[in-house]
Motif scaffolding. Structure first.
Motif, PDB file in Angstrom:
ATOM      1  N   MET B  65     -13.485  17.415 -70.461  1.00  0.00           N
ATOM      2  CA  MET B  65     -14.008  17.077 -69.345  1.00  0.00           C
ATOM      3  C   MET B  65     -14.188  17.940 -68.194  1.00  0.00           C
ATOM      4  SD  MET B  65     -12.358  13.708 -66.791  1.00  0.00           S
ATOM      5  CE  MET B  65     -11.250  14.810 -66.011  1.00  0.00           C
ATOM      6  N   TRP B  66     -12.918  18.724 -68.125  1.00  0.00           N
ATOM      7  CA  TRP B  66     -12.607  19.446 -66.957  1.00  0.00           C
ATOM      8  C   TRP B  66     -13.707  20.727 -67.254  1.00  0.00           C
ATOM      9  CZ3 TRP B  66     -10.842  18.847 -62.555  1.00  0.00           C
ATOM     10  CH2 TRP B  66      -9.812  17.949 -62.308  1.00  0.00           C
ATOM     11  N   ARG B  67     -13.906  21.212 -68.541  1.00  0.00           N
ATOM     12  CA  ARG B  67     -14.956  22.147 -68.908  1.00  0.00           C
ATOM     13  C   ARG B  67     -16.212  21.822 -68.396  1.00  0.00           C
ATOM     14  NH1 ARG B  67     -12.581  22.106 -74.051  1.00  0.00           N
ATOM     15  NH2 ARG B  67     -13.977  21.717 -75.172  1.00  0.00           N
ATOM     16  N   TRP B  68     -16.516  20.846 -68.550  1.00  0.00           N
ATOM     17  CA  TRP B  68     -18.017  20.209 -68.184  1.00  0.00           C
ATOM     18  C   TRP B  68     -18.075  19.984 -66.796  1.00  0.00           C
ATOM     19  CZ3 TRP B  68     -22.019  20.461 -71.077  1.00  0.00           C
ATOM     20  CH2 TRP B  68     -21.896  20.425 -72.428  1.00  0.00           C
ATOM     21  N   ILE B  69     -17.211  19.674 -66.220  1.00  0.00           N
ATOM     22  CA  ILE B  69     -17.020  19.355 -64.615  1.00  0.00           C
ATOM     23  C   ILE B  69     -17.317  20.975 -63.878  1.00  0.00           C
ATOM     24  CG2 ILE B  69     -15.442  19.082 -62.475  1.00  0.00           C
ATOM     25  CD1 ILE B  69     -14.332  16.667 -64.024  1.00  0.00           C
ATOM     26  N   PHE B  70     -16.669  22.116 -64.537  1.00  0.00           N
ATOM     27  CA  PHE B  70     -16.788  23.255 -63.874  1.00  0.00           C
ATOM     28  C   PHE B  70     -18.136  23.796 -64.329  1.00  0.00           C
ATOM     29  CE2 PHE B  70     -12.318  22.974 -63.194  1.00  0.00           C
ATOM     30  CZ  PHE B  70     -12.050  23.210 -61.724  1.00  0.00           C
ATOM     31  N   ASP B  71     -18.678  23.691 -65.478  1.00  0.00           N
ATOM     32  CA  ASP B  71     -19.904  24.098 -65.893  1.00  0.00           C
ATOM     33  C   ASP B  71     -20.836  23.401 -65.238  1.00  0.00           C
ATOM     34  OD1 ASP B  71     -18.869  26.041 -67.463  1.00  0.00           O
ATOM     35  OD2 ASP B  71     -19.267  25.228 -69.189  1.00  0.00           O
ATOM     36  N   GLY B  72     -20.600  22.058 -64.900  1.00  0.00           N
ATOM     37  CA  GLY B  72     -21.659  21.270 -64.074  1.00  0.00           C
ATOM     38  C   GLY B  72     -22.028  21.777 -62.545  1.00  0.00           C
ATOM     39  N   TRP B  73     -20.664  22.320 -62.098  1.00  0.00           N
ATOM     40  CA  TRP B  73     -20.545  22.789 -60.763  1.00  0.00           C
ATOM     41  C   TRP B  73     -21.523  24.291 -60.654  1.00  0.00           C
ATOM     42  CZ3 TRP B  73     -19.228  27.319 -58.307  1.00  0.00           C
ATOM     43  CH2 TRP B  73     -19.235  27.386 -56.968  1.00  0.00           C
TER      44      TRP B  73
END
Lengths: 193, 89
Positions: B65-73
């Motif tokens: 989840m956190w990897r996706w959040i930062f890549d999403g940003w």
């Protein structure tokens, strides 16, 4: 702790520090993300003015400051690794080196502000300088908070053990965020044409 | 000391510092093509931020989840910056 330093890919997922700091970091990054996009939008409304004002900045100082924050981040990475291996005396020296690089950033920023002030430039000069002072000022507050955090960790090294790793990870994560926000502020304010 | 110099984080730092100098050079030598230089320095900054998040902040080991959040940003900010810059120039 062996698994935390092992190079194996299938290790257990680990979020450094605690979830709270990551929510804070994410919130800050979303706010700065909006700052970045707003800057590009307003720059496009008056590109000639933004380019002329940008030309009055001292990009050399900003490059040195970028290198100082990157170097500071490297020392923090090595310090966290040292704490995990219970080498707190080494961690303390590395954090002091990181703190000095961060303090160097603040000194250079002050030199830059004074240089601008001597040229009669301030927050009200034009839109470019309004964004310049607002964004670099808010970022500088983050640098100062990060330096206070690093100073607390340096003091903590006197009694810390590997069991205190999460505190160091929280401080390190915040400091890396301060670094990465500057990594985008630098090209936007100083390089974009 | 020698182990610090060969440390992966030190090599990454060299790459990040090199990318910083490259951005500076690109921006200073872009008389003919400002758009290419600007898009390049924004992309270089995004790549540097990804490396810092992934390796220095250790998000590569964080829950998905956190990897996706930062890549999403990174994706949202990157696309917004480059698209707005190119569309409004």
């Amino acid at each position: 702790m062996a698994e935390a330093t092992s190079p194996q890919a299938e290790r257990k997922a680990h979020l450094p520090g605690e979830a709270g700091i990551w929510l804070f970091i994410l919130g800050d990054m979303i706010i700065f993300g909006m700052f970045f996009v707003a800057f590009i939008y307003y720059r496009a409304q008056a590109p000639a003015l933004f380019d002329a004002s940008q030309a009055r900045l001292n990009a050399d100082l900003a490059v040195v400051n970028t290198l100082l924050l990157l170097t500071s981040s490297l020392f923090v990475v090595l310090a966290v690794e040292a704490v995990r291996r219970n080498l707190v005396a080494r961690a303390r020296r590395l954090l002091m080196a990181a703190w000095l690089c961060g303090a160097g950033f603040v000194v250079i920023k002050i030199v830059e502000y004074r240089e601008k002030s001597a040229q009669g430039i301030n927050l009200l000069t034009d839109d470019f300088f309004m964004y310049y002072y607002m964004y670099t000022g808010i970022h500088l507050v983050h640098v100062l908070l990060g330096l206070a955090f690093l100073a607390w960790l340096i003091a903590k090294c006197r009694t810390a053990t590997a069991a205190d790793t999460p505190s160091f990870e929280v401080g390190a994560s915040f400091w890396h965020m301060v670094d990465l926000l500057w990594i985008m502020l630098f090209p936007l304010l100083y390089l974009v044409k | 000391m020698a182990s610090t110099l060969r440390h992966p984080a030190t090599l990454l730092w060299l790459l990040l510092a090199g990318a910083t100098i490259l951005s500076w050079f690109l921006s200073g030598h872009s008389a003919s093509n400002h758009a290419l230089a600007t898009v390049s320095v924004i992309l270089i900054a995004l790549a540097k931020i990804r490396l810092i998040i992934w390796y220095f902040m250790e998000i590569r080991h964080a829950p998905a989840m956190w990897r996706w959040i930062f890549d999403g940003w990174l994706a949202v900010v990157g696309i917004a910056l480059i698209a707005l810059y190119l569309a409004l120039r």
